[in-house]
Every structure is written in C-alpha cells, then in structure tokens.
Design a protein around this motif. Structure first.
Motif, PDB file in Angstrom:
ATOM      1  N   LEU A  14       0.911  -1.357   0.003  1.00  0.00           N
ATOM      2  CA  LEU A  14      -0.172   0.215   0.032  1.00  0.00           C
ATOM      3  C   LEU A  14       0.801   1.301  -0.020  1.00  0.00           C
ATOM      4  CD1 LEU A  14      -2.703  -1.018   2.447  1.00  0.00           C
ATOM      5  CD2 LEU A  14      -2.958  -0.598  -0.135  1.00  0.00           C
ATOM      6  N   VAL A  15       1.936   1.117   0.704  1.00  0.00           N
ATOM      7  CA  VAL A  15       2.698   2.317   0.602  1.00  0.00           C
ATOM      8  C   VAL A  15       3.511   2.510  -0.689  1.00  0.00           C
ATOM      9  CG1 VAL A  15       4.991   3.110   1.802  1.00  0.00           C
ATOM     10  CG2 VAL A  15       3.167   2.115   3.187  1.00  0.00           C
ATOM     11  N   CYS A  16       4.288   1.493  -1.351  1.00  0.00           N
ATOM     12  CA  CYS A  16       5.085   1.762  -2.240  1.00  0.00           C
ATOM     13  C   CYS A  16       4.223   1.890  -3.727  1.00  0.00           C
ATOM     14  CB  CYS A  16       5.639   0.333  -2.439  1.00  0.00           C
ATOM     15  SG  CYS A  16       7.027  -0.087  -1.301  1.00  0.00           S
ATOM     16  N   ALA A  17       2.887   1.221  -3.891  1.00  0.00           N
ATOM     17  CA  ALA A  17       2.064   1.361  -5.143  1.00  0.00           C
ATOM     18  C   ALA A  17       1.823   3.153  -5.230  1.00  0.00           C
ATOM     19  CB  ALA A  17       0.830   0.797  -4.658  1.00  0.00           C
ATOM     20  N   PRO A  18       1.420   3.768  -4.466  1.00  0.00           N
ATOM     21  CA  PRO A  18       1.372   5.352  -4.844  1.00  0.00           C
ATOM     22  C   PRO A  18       2.861   5.759  -4.962  1.00  0.00           C
ATOM     23  CG  PRO A  18       0.073   4.773  -2.711  1.00  0.00           C
ATOM     24  CD  PRO A  18       1.084   3.604  -3.054  1.00  0.00           C
ATOM     25  N   LEU A  19       3.845   5.328  -4.450  1.00  0.00           N
ATOM     26  CA  LEU A  19       5.083   5.905  -4.767  1.00  0.00           C
ATOM     27  C   LEU A  19       5.532   5.713  -6.167  1.00  0.00           C
ATOM     28  CD1 LEU A  19       7.009   5.251  -1.275  1.00  0.00           C
ATOM     29  CD2 LEU A  19       5.999   7.372  -2.423  1.00  0.00           C
ATOM     30  N   LEU A  20       5.297   4.287  -6.601  1.00  0.00           N
ATOM     31  CA  LEU A  20       5.511   4.017  -7.953  1.00  0.00           C
ATOM     32  C   LEU A  20       4.637   4.616  -8.857  1.00  0.00           C
ATOM     33  CD1 LEU A  20       5.982  -0.014  -7.442  1.00  0.00           C
ATOM     34  CD2 LEU A  20       7.570   1.895  -7.786  1.00  0.00           C
ATOM     35  N   GLY A  21       3.436   5.026  -8.734  1.00  0.00           N
ATOM     36  CA  GLY A  21       2.597   5.696  -9.390  1.00  0.00           C
ATOM     37  C   GLY A  21       3.079   6.994  -9.549  1.00  0.00           C
ATOM     38  N   ILE A 230      14.644   3.199  -5.130  1.00  0.00           N
ATOM     39  CA  ILE A 230      15.421   2.495  -4.437  1.00  0.00           C
ATOM     40  C   ILE A 230      15.036   1.621  -3.654  1.00  0.00           C
ATOM     41  CG2 ILE A 230      17.176   2.637  -2.350  1.00  0.00           C
ATOM     42  CD1 ILE A 230      18.053   5.637  -3.357  1.00  0.00           C
ATOM     43  N   THR A 231      13.522   1.391  -3.268  1.00  0.00           N
ATOM     44  CA  THR A 231      13.184   0.543  -2.365  1.00  0.00           C
ATOM     45  C   THR A 231      13.209  -0.756  -2.743  1.00  0.00           C
ATOM     46  OG1 THR A 231      11.336   2.176  -1.536  1.00  0.00           O
ATOM     47  CG2 THR A 231      10.975  -0.151  -1.198  1.00  0.00           C
ATOM     48  N   LEU A 232      12.943  -1.096  -3.906  1.00  0.00           N
ATOM     49  CA  LEU A 232      12.887  -2.941  -4.201  1.00  0.00           C
ATOM     50  C   LEU A 232      14.158  -3.036  -4.516  1.00  0.00           C
ATOM     51  CD1 LEU A 232      11.314  -4.855  -5.188  1.00  0.00           C
ATOM     52  CD2 LEU A 232      11.146  -4.349  -7.358  1.00  0.00           C
ATOM     53  N   PRO A 233      15.286  -2.361  -5.376  1.00  0.00           N
ATOM     54  CA  PRO A 233      16.569  -2.782  -5.321  1.00  0.00           C
ATOM     55  C   PRO A 233      17.230  -3.014  -4.166  1.00  0.00           C
ATOM     56  CG  PRO A 233      16.294  -1.126  -6.723  1.00  0.00           C
ATOM     57  CD  PRO A 233      14.797  -1.047  -6.148  1.00  0.00           C
ATOM     58  N   THR A 235      15.750  -3.762  -1.250  1.00  0.00           N
ATOM     59  CA  THR A 235      15.307  -4.925  -0.409  1.00  0.00           C
ATOM     60  C   THR A 235      15.681  -6.081  -0.986  1.00  0.00           C
ATOM     61  OG1 THR A 235      13.067  -3.439   0.037  1.00  0.00           O
ATOM     62  CG2 THR A 235      13.062  -6.143  -0.154  1.00  0.00           C
ATOM     63  N   VAL A 236      15.879  -6.311  -2.291  1.00  0.00           N
ATOM     64  CA  VAL A 236      16.492  -7.457  -2.653  1.00  0.00           C
ATOM     65  C   VAL A 236      17.974  -7.729  -2.466  1.00  0.00           C
ATOM     66  CG1 VAL A 236      16.786  -8.460  -5.146  1.00  0.00           C
ATOM     67  CG2 VAL A 236      14.996  -7.546  -4.667  1.00  0.00           C
ATOM     68  N   PHE A 237      18.652  -6.462  -2.536  1.00  0.00           N
ATOM     69  CA  PHE A 237      20.076  -6.693  -2.031  1.00  0.00           C
ATOM     70  C   PHE A 237      20.071  -7.103  -0.547  1.00  0.00           C
ATOM     71  CE2 PHE A 237      24.317  -4.667  -0.495  1.00  0.00           C
ATOM     72  CZ  PHE A 237      24.985  -4.973  -1.653  1.00  0.00           C
ATOM     73  N   THR A 238      19.469  -6.663   0.296  1.00  0.00           N
ATOM     74  CA  THR A 238      19.493  -6.964   1.621  1.00  0.00           C
ATOM     75  C   THR A 238      18.972  -8.468   1.771  1.00  0.00           C
ATOM     76  OG1 THR A 238      18.960  -4.464   2.189  1.00  0.00           O
ATOM     77  CG2 THR A 238      18.689  -6.127   3.899  1.00  0.00           C
ATOM     78  N   LEU A 239      18.035  -8.576   1.340  1.00  0.00           N
ATOM     79  CA  LEU A 239      17.334 -10.114   1.520  1.00  0.00           C
ATOM     80  C   LEU A 239      18.496 -11.154   0.879  1.00  0.00           C
ATOM     81  CD1 LEU A 239      13.797  -9.892   0.297  1.00  0.00           C
ATOM     82  CD2 LEU A 239      14.572 -10.160   2.807  1.00  0.00           C
ATOM     83  N   LEU A 240      19.021 -10.961  -0.170  1.00  0.00           N
ATOM     84  CA  LEU A 240      20.292 -11.906  -0.807  1.00  0.00           C
ATOM     85  C   LEU A 240      21.227 -12.061   0.270  1.00  0.00           C
ATOM     86  CD1 LEU A 240      20.138 -11.043  -4.538  1.00  0.00           C
ATOM     87  CD2 LEU A 240      19.624 -13.192  -3.082  1.00  0.00           C
ATOM     88  N   ILE A 241      21.383 -10.860   1.070  1.00  0.00           N
ATOM     89  CA  ILE A 241      22.706 -10.879   1.974  1.00  0.00           C
ATOM     90  C   ILE A 241      22.309 -11.618   3.238  1.00  0.00           C
ATOM     91  CG2 ILE A 241      24.155  -9.462   3.564  1.00  0.00           C
ATOM     92  CD1 ILE A 241      24.769  -9.289   0.777  1.00  0.00           C
ATOM     93  N   GLY A 242      21.050 -11.535   3.676  1.00  0.00           N
ATOM     94  CA  GLY A 242      20.503 -12.279   4.727  1.00  0.00           C
ATOM     95  C   GLY A 242      20.596 -13.753   4.216  1.00  0.00           C
ATOM     96  N   ALA A 243      20.288 -14.245   3.009  1.00  0.00           N
ATOM     97  CA  ALA A 243      20.326 -15.645   2.571  1.00  0.00           C
ATOM     98  C   ALA A 243      21.756 -16.038   2.482  1.00  0.00           C
ATOM     99  CB  ALA A 243      19.792 -15.757   1.210  1.00  0.00           C
ATOM    100  N   ALA A 244      22.877 -15.207   2.229  1.00  0.00           N
ATOM    101  CA  ALA A 244      24.136 -15.447   2.248  1.00  0.00           C
ATOM    102  C   ALA A 244      24.632 -15.560   3.920  1.00  0.00           C
ATOM    103  CB  ALA A 244      24.933 -14.468   1.450  1.00  0.00           C
ATOM    104  N   ALA A 245      24.312 -14.932   4.432  1.00  0.00           N
ATOM    105  CA  ALA A 245      24.566 -14.993   5.947  1.00  0.00           C
ATOM    106  C   ALA A 245      23.889 -16.305   6.465  1.00  0.00           C
ATOM    107  CB  ALA A 245      24.160 -13.833   6.878  1.00  0.00           C
ATOM    108  N   GLY A 246      22.897 -16.698   6.193  1.00  0.00           N
ATOM    109  CA  GLY A 246      22.399 -17.865   6.389  1.00  0.00           C
ATOM    110  C   GLY A 246      23.009 -19.136   5.969  1.00  0.00           C
ATOM    111  N   GLY A 388      24.223   0.706   3.346  1.00  0.00           N
ATOM    112  CA  GLY A 388      25.235   1.001   2.485  1.00  0.00           C
ATOM    113  C   GLY A 388      24.798   1.038   0.913  1.00  0.00           C
ATOM    114  N   PHE A 389      23.783   0.310   0.468  1.00  0.00           N
ATOM    115  CA  PHE A 389      23.314   0.314  -0.862  1.00  0.00           C
ATOM    116  C   PHE A 389      22.348   1.474  -1.294  1.00  0.00           C
ATOM    117  CE2 PHE A 389      20.064  -0.245  -3.872  1.00  0.00           C
ATOM    118  CZ  PHE A 389      20.644  -1.101  -4.826  1.00  0.00           C
ATOM    119  N   VAL A 390      21.590   2.108  -0.191  1.00  0.00           N
ATOM    120  CA  VAL A 390      20.904   3.426  -0.219  1.00  0.00           C
ATOM    121  C   VAL A 390      22.009   4.373  -0.410  1.00  0.00           C
ATOM    122  CG1 VAL A 390      19.606   4.920   0.917  1.00  0.00           C
ATOM    123  CG2 VAL A 390      18.806   2.572   0.817  1.00  0.00           C
ATOM    124  N   LEU A 391      22.884   4.577   0.406  1.00  0.00           N
ATOM    125  CA  LEU A 391      23.929   5.703   0.348  1.00  0.00           C
ATOM    126  C   LEU A 391      24.772   5.659  -0.963  1.00  0.00           C
ATOM    127  CD1 LEU A 391      25.374   5.684   4.099  1.00  0.00           C
ATOM    128  CD2 LEU A 391      23.799   7.320   3.034  1.00  0.00           C
TER     129      LEU A 391
END
Length: 442
Positions: A14-21, A230-233, A235-246, A388-391
């Motif tokens: 709900l938050v991202c949809a208007p922003l993408l719009g 930036i939100t989606l990229p 998020t994907v970057f952070t989730l992949l890092i979480g998977a690598a940490a696991g 770090g990705f955002v910056l």
C-alpha cells in the motif's frame, strides 16, 4: 506465511504502490504545447479551429512576474494582410473567443488588432511563480518537471521575462540573455528548461538563495523518487545478503584457515579485472562501455587486497575500520574511473560514473557486511547492507533515470543489478567474513 507477516507485506504494498505511481509518467498525458500558447503557430491553430485562417509572420511575448507569484503576459502576433486578420479586427466577439481559448490556465484581460495587422493579447496568470526563502521568487513554468506538462518549445520568436519589482534574475535558462541590471531575461528558444529564480536586487547571497529556493522545491520530489527507485533494489540486495549469511551459518566453514589468503584472493580479482581491461585495449575483448569502471574497480580491489594481506592490518581490524576501508575503496574506484574515463570512454563521464556508483559502491559494501556476519552479528550485517546500498545510489538520484532513457523501467533494471552485485560480489563478502571471524590470537 504468518498472519502478521501478511499484514506487513500488505502495508508495504500500500505504501509503495502510490510512490511507484508518482514515478510513472501519466498514461493520458496532455498534448504537447509551447510555453506561449497564444504565440505563432499555436495561435494560428486556435484561430483555425474557430474558422479563421491567419498567418503569424512574427511573434513576441513579455511576461512580467509579480512578487505574489502572478504574471502578466503581453503577446504580439504580427499577422499577414488577409481576410482572417480583417475579421479579427472587426469582430470583437470572435477575437475574444479565439484569444480566450489560445492561452490555457490564464485570464484574458484584453485583445485588439492594430491597423498594421498586429494582434495584441494581454493575460493574467495567477500561479506563474511562488514565493520562497529570503524574498526569493521561483517559477517552474520553463520545465516539464515542475510547470507545463509535455512542454513543446517556446512558441514565440522572442520571449522576455521581467523580474518582480525589487528583484533580479538569479538562475536563468541556459542560452538566455540577461540584461545588465538583471531585471530582464530574453529567450529565443527553449530546449532544456529549468527552474528560474528571482532574488532580491541588492543581496550578496543570490546564488545561495537560488539554491535554497530550488532545493525546497526539489527536496520532496527527490524523496519520493528515492523511495520509488531504491526501495525494491535495496530490499532485494538486503534479502540476498541475509540468505548468504544464513548459508555461511549453515555450512559452518572454518574461515580462520583462509584469513591470510583472503587478501591475496581479492588482489587477484583486482589484477584479473585490470588484465581484462588490457585485453580490451588491445582489441581482444570488447568492453568499451565498462572499461573505465572496470579499471577503477580492479585497481581499488587490488589495493584493498594488498592491504588485507598484511597481518598487522588484519589484527587491528574492527567494524569501524572495515567500514572506513570500504569507503576508501569505493572512493578510489570512483576517482580512478573519473581519471580513466577520457582514455577509455567516448561518451563522456555520465555513464562510467553512474556505473561505478550503482555497481562498485554496493560491491564494496559487501566487505563490512561480511565482517559483521563473521562476528556473528547478522542483524548488523543486514542494516549495513541496506544503508550502504542506499548511500551508494542516493548521489545519482538527481540524474536518474534520464541517462538510461528507461523511466520507471529503471526500477526492475536496478533490481537486477542489485541481485547481480550481491551474487557476483560473494568473494568480497567471504573475504569480509574471514576477517570478521575471531582468530585464536585475538
């Protein structure tokens, strides 16, 4: 999936949809029109729609801006001697109807035709400009981004803009002529528009006031743009890092064995990158589009690897020093890329510098991320990855995605780049992990 996670996901959508719009161009955009609708060819078309055929041989307009943000337009269209011009001269109601329709979003004040065939149109536009900081007045009417939508040129052969009383032109349109007293800006064409500012006449801080006035306008727009792009990229970057940490925790490797060689491996990757560049320079490989970033990233990676090969440096490593090293590495990559661009790139600095920030910036972030994972602090690693990705991407937001011509399609492209960097950068991540794992001597 747990119910509370579903609620969080729904809230995120709900938050991202208007922003993408807001980032997407409107599907039903208004038709292109010039800045001065009542000038030249545009006036001819409006008259034709009322059954009057006229030819405008020359057109000029003057826009007098007032401190309250309103503006007065005075348009002079010289008409060739024709039956249409005679009809406009003698038929006041017809002349008024055409004049009223010719200029959008304004109030018609007067329309008359002189004996020598010049129609003079006077309008009032209530919201031409806005008051801003320190007595500055700004207007976005000369750009599609903040004023006219689907702007199609100037419209007039010559257009003069008069600054409000007590002010002078601050930021002008590129290519415009500004009078010696700063009160009048004259344009003969409008290609790349921008926000125009008028600053107090006697101020010594005109450039600063202009910057603050435009910043107050662009700030909210850039904030929305940042969230959209930036939100989606991130998020994907952070989730992949979480998977690598696991994965690191699941494999339970003994990284202490490779602490001494991790730096040499990174130096080897850097040397490989520069070798590929040498092959490209000799024509063996065709990588001209990424030659400068490859050279910058390879050089920085090689230097970081050499530093990590020193035991004294590894023994003094901490999360803060590793973050500092990553920042220095990214800075070296950017600096070398800028220096090498004239040697390898034929299309200017924009694409190589953007490539460096979008790819090499997040790549060096993987080093402190890995260090946090090696120390067993997975939460810190996720925060480091996201921040770090955002910056790394924020500095290029003012010019994204124009250099790529992708519009909102830049979002999936940036997401794919984020995923590729997270995966291809695993050697950097694992080197950070090996450095973060406490050795027997510390």
């Amino acid at each position: 999936m747990a119910p509370h996670r579903l609620r969080h996901l729904a809230l995120l959508c709900l938050v991202c949809a208007p922003l993408l719009g807001t980032a997407m161009p409107a599907g039903a955009a208004p038709p292109p029109r010039p800045l001065c609708d009542a000038c030249g060819d545009s006036f001819e078309s409006t008259a034709q729609s009322h059954g009057v055929s006229v030819t405008v041989t020359h057109s000029n307009a003057t826009v007098a801006v007032h401190k309250n943000g309103s503006a007065t337009w005075v348009v002079h269209n010289r008409l060739s001697d024709s039956a249409g011009a005679a009809r406009l001269r003698t038929n006041e109601s017809l002349r008024t109807a055409i004049a009223d329709r010719a200029m959008w979003d304004t109030e018609l004040l007067r329309a008359n035709v002189s004996g020598d065939g010049v129609i003079t149109l006077r309008y009032r536009e209530a919201d031409f400009a806005q008051q801003s900081v320190g007595g500055t007045v700004r207007t976005g009417e000369f750009t599609e981004a903040y004023g006219y939508r689907n702007l199609d040129g100037l419209g007039a052969d010559r257009l003069a803009v008069v600054a409000p009383e007590g002010t002078r032109v601050g930021w002008a349109i590129d290519g415009a002529t500004v009078s010696d007293d700063g009160r009048r800006m004259t344009l003969t064409e409008l290609n790349d528009g921008r926000v125009v500012t008028f600053v107090p006449r006697d101020t010594a801080f005109g450039p600063l006031l202009s910057l603050l006035a435009v910043g107050a306008l662009l700030g909210p727009v850039l904030a929305v743009k940042a969230l959209a792009y930036i939100t989606l990229p991130a998020t994907v970057f952070t989730l992949l890092i979480g998977a690598a940490a696991g994965g690191v925790a699941w494999l339970d490797w003994d990284f202490r064995r490779v602490q001494g060689s991790a730096g040499r491996v990174l130096a080897g990757f850097g040397a490989l990158a520069t070798t590929l560049l040498l092959l490209a320079a000799t024509g063996v490989l065709r990588v001209s589009g990424v030659a400068a970033p490859l050279f910058g990233g390879g050089t920085a990676l090689f230097l970081c690897g050499v530093a990590l090969s020193q035991q004294s440096i590894r023994e003094r490593a901490s999360y803060r020093t590793v973050v500092g090293g990553a920042v220095i590495g990214a800075g070296i990559a950017l600096g070398v890329t800028i220096t090498a661009t004239p040697l390898f790139a034929r299309h200017g600095f924009t694409l190589p510098v953007l490539s460096t920030l979008l790819v090499l910036g997040p790549a060096f972030v993987l080093f402190p991320v890995g260090y946090a994972v090696g120390h067993g602090n997975r939460r810190l690693a996720m925060k480091t990855a996201a921040i770090g990705f955002v910056l790394s991407v924020v500095p290029v937001l003012p010019v994204l995605p124009a250099p790529f011509g992708l519009g909102v399609l830049f979002i999936p492209v940036a997401t794919a780049v984020a995923a590729i960097v997270a995966i291809a950068g695993m050697p950097i991540f694992l080197a950070g992990v090996s450095l973060g794992v406490p050795s027997s001597g510390r």
